[in-house]
Write a protein that holds these residues in place. Sequence first.
Motif, PDB file in Angstrom:
ATOM      1  N   GLY A  72      76.088  56.094  48.770  1.00 25.84           N
ATOM      2  CA  GLY A  72      76.646  55.870  47.444  1.00 25.84           C
ATOM      3  C   GLY A  72      77.274  54.519  47.212  1.00 25.84           C
ATOM      4  O   GLY A  72      77.787  54.258  46.125  1.00 25.84           O
ATOM      5  N   HIS A  73      77.260  53.631  48.208  1.00 21.85           N
ATOM      6  CA  HIS A  73      77.849  52.308  48.004  1.00 21.85           C
ATOM      7  C   HIS A  73      76.972  51.484  47.067  1.00 21.85           C
ATOM      8  O   HIS A  73      75.751  51.497  47.164  1.00 21.85           O
ATOM      9  N   THR A  74      77.637  50.772  46.174  1.00 19.74           N
ATOM     10  CA  THR A  74      76.913  50.055  45.133  1.00 19.74           C
ATOM     11  C   THR A  74      76.412  48.702  45.613  1.00 19.74           C
ATOM     12  O   THR A  74      77.000  48.071  46.488  1.00 19.74           O
ATOM     13  N   GLY A  75      75.325  48.279  45.007  1.00 20.08           N
ATOM     14  CA  GLY A  75      74.731  46.996  45.333  1.00 20.08           C
ATOM     15  C   GLY A  75      73.289  46.966  44.880  1.00 20.08           C
ATOM     16  O   GLY A  75      72.753  47.959  44.384  1.00 20.08           O
ATOM     17  N   ILE A  76      72.648  45.832  45.042  1.00 21.65           N
ATOM     18  CA  ILE A  76      71.243  45.700  44.678  1.00 21.65           C
ATOM     19  C   ILE A  76      70.395  46.427  45.728  1.00 21.65           C
ATOM     20  O   ILE A  76      70.544  46.182  46.922  1.00 21.65           O
ATOM     21  N   PRO A  77      69.517  47.333  45.297  1.00 17.03           N
ATOM     22  CA  PRO A  77      68.706  48.097  46.247  1.00 17.03           C
ATOM     23  C   PRO A  77      67.856  47.200  47.142  1.00 17.03           C
ATOM     24  O   PRO A  77      67.280  46.213  46.688  1.00 17.03           O
ATOM     25  N   LEU A  78      67.790  47.578  48.418  1.00 17.66           N
ATOM     26  CA  LEU A  78      67.016  46.817  49.398  1.00 17.66           C
ATOM     27  C   LEU A  78      66.273  47.783  50.311  1.00 17.66           C
ATOM     28  O   LEU A  78      66.878  48.682  50.899  1.00 17.66           O
ATOM     29  N   ILE A  79      64.963  47.614  50.415  1.00 21.53           N
ATOM     30  CA  ILE A  79      64.157  48.347  51.385  1.00 21.53           C
ATOM     31  C   ILE A  79      63.880  47.421  52.558  1.00 21.53           C
ATOM     32  O   ILE A  79      63.312  46.337  52.383  1.00 21.53           O
ATOM     33  N   LEU A  80      64.309  47.812  53.749  1.00 18.87           N
ATOM     34  CA  LEU A  80      64.017  47.056  54.965  1.00 18.87           C
ATOM     35  C   LEU A  80      62.723  47.568  55.577  1.00 18.87           C
ATOM     36  O   LEU A  80      62.554  48.781  55.767  1.00 18.87           O
ATOM     37  N   ASN A  81      61.829  46.669  55.880  1.00 20.85           N
ATOM     38  CA  ASN A  81      60.505  46.999  56.405  1.00 20.85           C
ATOM     39  C   ASN A  81      60.338  46.203  57.710  1.00 20.85           C
ATOM     40  O   ASN A  81      59.939  45.050  57.700  1.00 20.85           O
ATOM     41  N   ILE A  82      60.708  46.830  58.839  1.00 16.37           N
ATOM     42  CA  ILE A  82      60.796  46.127  60.125  1.00 16.37           C
ATOM     43  C   ILE A  82      59.668  46.566  61.055  1.00 16.37           C
ATOM     44  O   ILE A  82      59.486  47.758  61.309  1.00 16.37           O
ATOM     45  N   THR A  83      58.917  45.594  61.560  1.00 16.77           N
ATOM     46  CA  THR A  83      57.837  45.855  62.511  1.00 16.77           C
ATOM     47  C   THR A  83      58.258  45.385  63.896  1.00 16.77           C
ATOM     48  O   THR A  83      58.726  44.252  64.048  1.00 16.77           O
ATOM     49  N   VAL A  84      58.108  46.240  64.888  1.00 16.72           N
ATOM     50  CA  VAL A  84      58.456  45.894  66.269  1.00 16.72           C
ATOM     51  C   VAL A  84      57.173  45.722  67.069  1.00 16.72           C
ATOM     52  O   VAL A  84      56.308  46.612  67.091  1.00 16.72           O
ATOM     53  N   VAL A  85      57.015  44.564  67.715  1.00 17.17           N
ATOM     54  CA  VAL A  85      55.820  44.292  68.513  1.00 17.17           C
ATOM     55  C   VAL A  85      56.204  43.871  69.924  1.00 17.17           C
ATOM     56  O   VAL A  85      57.277  43.315  70.161  1.00 17.17           O
ATOM     57  N   PRO A  92      51.829  46.627  68.363  1.00 17.19           N
ATOM     58  CA  PRO A  92      53.025  47.295  67.836  1.00 17.19           C
ATOM     59  C   PRO A  92      53.576  48.312  68.823  1.00 17.19           C
ATOM     60  O   PRO A  92      52.827  48.882  69.633  1.00 17.19           O
ATOM     61  N   ILE A  93      54.877  48.530  68.770  1.00 18.83           N
ATOM     62  CA  ILE A  93      55.528  49.517  69.638  1.00 18.83           C
ATOM     63  C   ILE A  93      55.902  50.733  68.791  1.00 18.83           C
ATOM     64  O   ILE A  93      56.714  50.627  67.871  1.00 18.83           O
ATOM     65  N   ALA A  94      55.298  51.858  69.104  1.00 18.14           N
ATOM     66  CA  ALA A  94      55.622  53.095  68.397  1.00 18.14           C
ATOM     67  C   ALA A  94      56.845  53.755  69.021  1.00 18.14           C
ATOM     68  O   ALA A  94      57.137  53.572  70.209  1.00 18.14           O
ATOM     69  N   ASN A  95      57.592  54.493  68.200  1.00 17.08           N
ATOM     70  CA  ASN A  95      58.771  55.258  68.639  1.00 17.08           C
ATOM     71  C   ASN A  95      59.908  54.379  69.158  1.00 17.08           C
ATOM     72  O   ASN A  95      60.774  54.863  69.891  1.00 17.08           O
ATOM     73  N   ALA A  96      59.901  53.110  68.784  1.00 15.21           N
ATOM     74  CA  ALA A  96      61.077  52.276  69.062  1.00 15.21           C
ATOM     75  C   ALA A  96      62.143  52.618  68.027  1.00 15.21           C
ATOM     76  O   ALA A  96      61.835  52.944  66.884  1.00 15.21           O
ATOM     77  N   ALA A  97      63.387  52.564  68.426  1.00  9.25           N
ATOM     78  CA  ALA A  97      64.488  52.868  67.514  1.00  9.25           C
ATOM     79  C   ALA A  97      65.072  51.573  66.970  1.00  9.25           C
ATOM     80  O   ALA A  97      65.606  50.758  67.721  1.00  9.25           O
ATOM     81  N   VAL A  98      64.926  51.378  65.670  1.00 14.81           N
ATOM     82  CA  VAL A  98      65.490  50.206  65.003  1.00 14.81           C
ATOM     83  C   VAL A  98      66.854  50.604  64.451  1.00 14.81           C
ATOM     84  O   VAL A  98      66.971  51.484  63.604  1.00 14.81           O
ATOM     85  N   ASP A  99      67.882  49.958  64.937  1.00 17.50           N
ATOM     86  CA  ASP A  99      69.281  50.332  64.734  1.00 17.50           C
ATOM     87  C   ASP A  99      69.951  49.217  63.935  1.00 17.50           C
ATOM     88  O   ASP A  99      70.052  48.093  64.409  1.00 17.50           O
ATOM     89  N   ILE A 100      70.376  49.485  62.690  1.00 14.93           N
ATOM     90  CA  ILE A 100      70.957  48.432  61.879  1.00 14.93           C
ATOM     91  C   ILE A 100      72.344  48.809  61.363  1.00 14.93           C
ATOM     92  O   ILE A 100      72.673  49.990  61.231  1.00 14.93           O
ATOM     93  N   TRP A 101      73.136  47.799  61.051  1.00 14.85           N
ATOM     94  CA  TRP A 101      74.434  47.987  60.400  1.00 14.85           C
ATOM     95  C   TRP A 101      74.818  46.682  59.713  1.00 14.85           C
ATOM     96  O   TRP A 101      74.461  45.601  60.152  1.00 14.85           O
ATOM     97  N   HIS A 102      75.511  46.809  58.593  1.00 17.71           N
ATOM     98  CA  HIS A 102      75.962  45.626  57.872  1.00 17.71           C
ATOM     99  C   HIS A 102      77.122  45.985  56.956  1.00 17.71           C
ATOM    100  O   HIS A 102      77.435  47.160  56.735  1.00 17.71           O
ATOM    101  N   CYS A 103      77.767  44.974  56.399  1.00 19.94           N
ATOM    102  CA  CYS A 103      78.916  45.202  55.533  1.00 19.94           C
ATOM    103  C   CYS A 103      78.476  45.538  54.116  1.00 19.94           C
ATOM    104  O   CYS A 103      77.319  45.341  53.737  1.00 19.94           O
TER     105      CYS A 103
END
Length: 316
Positions: A72-85, A92-103
Amino acid sequence: MIKLAILLFGLIGTILCHPGHADETLSEEIVERTIQFKRTCGKRAACVLQNEVTEGPYYVDNQLIRYNITEGHTGIPLILNITVVDTTTCEPIANAAVDIWHCDASGLYSHYNVSGNLGGTTTTFLRGLQLTDSDGVAQMATILPGWYTGRVVHIHVKVHINGSESGSSTYSGGSTVHTGQMFFSQDVLNSYNTLSPYVSNSQSQTQLTSDGIYNSATSIAILEMSYFDSSIGIASGAVASMTLGVTPSTKSGSNNGPTGTGGMNSNGPSGNGTMNSNRPSGSMNTNGPPGNGTMSSDQSSGSTSTNPTAPVGFEG
């Protein structure tokens, strides 16, 4: 046009890489417009090893596996599309865990209540993890981050492999093969820092090339951007794409993979981008009325909201 942009934000995470998963009742126009966005799925991505940089002081070793991390935090919508190779094979690496955090838009991180960051110790907003598919792609719905004194706008990222889901909501075990940060070009930053709700953030802004951590990461850590509606630009919402090249046999620093126990790094390694302790304690409205770019937070892992509200400034 506005209604189309609204629908796209809720649907793009489902159909961007997997058009067959889209609701068959959707109009052909929506599906066609959505799959025209920049995508890395199914393409042989450049296998360039990403530079390691500090994880910073606000990592939490208990990220939730989920697609929508906004809460529910407000801001401009952003879709992250991350490929791991894999940089040793360029596959490409399948079943890798992409772990993100930001303010958030005001510069606050969740889960920490310390001097300069009164985000609340029980909060989890703008943190999450997704597993990559057979194309090595992980996607998450979030908002464009804000900023705080001393650092340019950034998104933290880790990549874990060979771990497992814990109770279908968290991830543990395996090893961490990348710790880094993702950035936006200065042109992108200049295009939204005067838009709501970011304009309410009065903290000083660091230029991209003045940020020491960015200079260590180099330009390969800049996200590639496209917009929900090119005629409107970033205010309509954005898709940010990046290929993370990793070496599976090399662990990131001393981290042996997440434990899933919720451990926090309360001190942060040296060189983590010290923040000004005079930052505001979250006086911005983080709930927001309908139509301000918030997204539904009651989503299960991998699902998208079918009734999102409008991006900032486009309530019609």
